[in-house]
Write an enzyme that holds these catalytic residues in place. Structure first.
Site, PDB file in Angstrom:
ATOM      1  N   ALA A  94       0.809  -1.213   0.000  1.00 20.03           N
ATOM      2  CA  ALA A  94       0.000   0.000   0.000  1.00 20.03           C
ATOM      3  C   ALA A  94       0.847   1.269   0.000  1.00 20.03           C
ATOM      4  O   ALA A  94       0.311   2.367   0.127  1.00 20.03           O
ATOM      5  CB  ALA A  94      -0.923  -0.004   1.215  1.00 20.03           C
ATOM      6  N   ASP A 122       0.219  -4.421  12.907  1.00 13.80           N
ATOM      7  CA  ASP A 122       0.160  -3.749  11.603  1.00 13.80           C
ATOM      8  C   ASP A 122      -1.131  -2.944  11.503  1.00 13.80           C
ATOM      9  O   ASP A 122      -1.708  -2.776  10.429  1.00 13.80           O
ATOM     10  CB  ASP A 122       0.245  -4.770  10.462  1.00 13.80           C
TER      11      ASP A 122
END
Length: 418
Positions: free
Chosen positions: A63, A303
């Site tokens: 990402a 995360d």
């Protein structure tokens, strides 16, 4: 961040290392100077920052925004130019009783195959900054060299890296590093010549990418590696330190030894590795496989993105640069793709999942969220332990691993409502 630090204690977190993902290079010096470590009586302690990017591989970017990815042609100076020299931790900061309130960056994730990155690993390690291998396509040889130069952990194991291959196990293979290929008698390998991967810009140069829709990185196919990924060095009685000084080695347990249950000496300690145990990023079998290979190196991570909230409903949420998240349970995807963009799993859930997936005891799972990460950061005398002189951070759990109360520096910071 103050709000995050105050709310995250509800999930049993007493200290955290927030992650700053790849940004425009002009942002780092400004934002990191505002993000110094801190704590309040009713919050978790921010230990500094984990800078994930921009020195990562475009092919495993996930990402991360392609236009902001960079190389490091000047080695450590490129890191200082991007993050700001005053924001990089020094060993003295780690050892201060206050926890090092003057430095921001405690950990850096980068790809060692990117131009100039390998040159910076040794200096970062000397400064007490943990170098993590991640978002990388490093071969076994390159990954091993990075660890010998000072890399200490692998970022979210199995994700954003080549998958395990029997001829070249790449980064994942570090968990099973063979003494035969990492003898302490082997000299420190020279830094291999590095070229920027195709499409990766040099620092300071404009970047132009054709952004295509990628399938999930966890299942990207790769070319079959060559038959012999390693070049074995000739044994020697000396080794080269990171400073270039040749020093004699004390030989202990060599190959073909007779000490049952022991492993021959190696040139390096196997790195720690982060695992996102949300049932999405890694299959339970993969989690157990990693833990079985290297239990002392396991570090549970979340995360988690900024929308971390156990009560948040599934749906589409704003992120940055016009992009949006799609939340589906613990899954977070970039809208319009199936690229994972983090997680919303909490650390206490990771601990429970880990115990279920591996079959280990709850206590062994807790070690992976406490002592192991503290040791990785060099803070095991103050964090992740209840030994005398430590910070008296602890969590009270019930028999099923549910958080009942969180204590910071010996004082109750949060208690579950009855």
């Amino acid at each position: 961040m103050k709000l995050v630090a105050e709310r995250i204690i509800e999930t049993g977190v007493t200290s955290l290392l927030p992650t700053l993902i790849t940004q425009d290079k002009t942002v780092y010096p400004k934002i990191l100077s505002l993000l110094q470590p801190f704590s309040t009586p009713k919050s978790a302690t921010l230990l500094g920052w984990h800078a994930e990017g921009p020195f990562i591989n475009h092919d495993k970017r996930g990402a991360h925004a392609p236009p902001f990815l960079l190389t490091a042609p000047e080695g450590i100076k490129s890191f200082e130019d991007i993050y700001g020299e005053r924001n990089l931790a020094e060993n003295e900061d780690w050892l201060m009783a206050s926890g090092g309130q003057n430095a921001g960056v405690r950990m850096i994730t980068a790809a060692p195959e990117i131009e100039g990155v390998m040159n910076a690993i040794g200096e970062l390690a000397k400064r007490g900054i943990v170098f993590s291998i991640g978002h990388s396509v490093a071969s076994s040889e390159v990954a091993t060299t990075a660890v010998r130069y000072g890399a200490g952990i692998i970022t979210h194991l199995f994700n954003a890296m080549p998958q395990l291959h029997h001829r070249d196990p790449s980064i994942i293979g570090l968990l099973g590093a063979s003494p035969h290929l990492s003898s302490p008698l082997s000299p420190l390998p020279p830094i291999p010549p590095q070229k920027s991967p195709k499409g990766t810009p040099s620092a300071g140069s404009p970047s132009i990418y054709t952004d295509v829709l990628h399938s999930s990185e966890a299942f990207d196919s790769t070319i079959t590696p060559p038959l012999s990924p390693f070049s074995l060095a000739s044994p020697t009685s000396t080794t080269q330190s990171l400073s270039g000084v040749i020093t004699p080695l004390k030989v202990g347990r060599s190959e073909l030894h007779l000490d049952k249950g022991q492993v021959a000496d190696m040139a390096f300690v196997r790195p720690f590795y982060g695992l996102i145990v949300d049932g999405v990023h890694s299959h339970p079998n993969s989690v157990r496989l990693a833990y079985s290979a290297h239990p002392d190196g396991c570090v549970l991570i979340t995360d988690a993105q900024k929308i971390l909230d156990p009560s948040l409903q599934d749906g589409v949420y704003e992120w940055r640069d016009g992009q949006r998240f799609v939340k589906a349970g613990y899954k977070l995807y970039l809208e319009g793709t199936n690229t994972l963009a983090g997680s919303v799993v909490t650390l206490d859930a990771c601990v429970r999942n880990f115990s279920r997936y591996t079959g280990c005891s709850l206590g062994e799972a807790i070690k992976c969220a406490t002592y192991n990460p503290a040791k990785c950061l060099g803070l095991e005398n103050r964090k992740g332990t209840l030994r005398p002189g430590a910070d008296a951070d602890f969590v009270v759990l019930d028999r099923r691993g549910t958080v009942l109360s969180t204590w910071v520096k010996g004082k109750e910071a949060w208690v579950k409502a009855t």
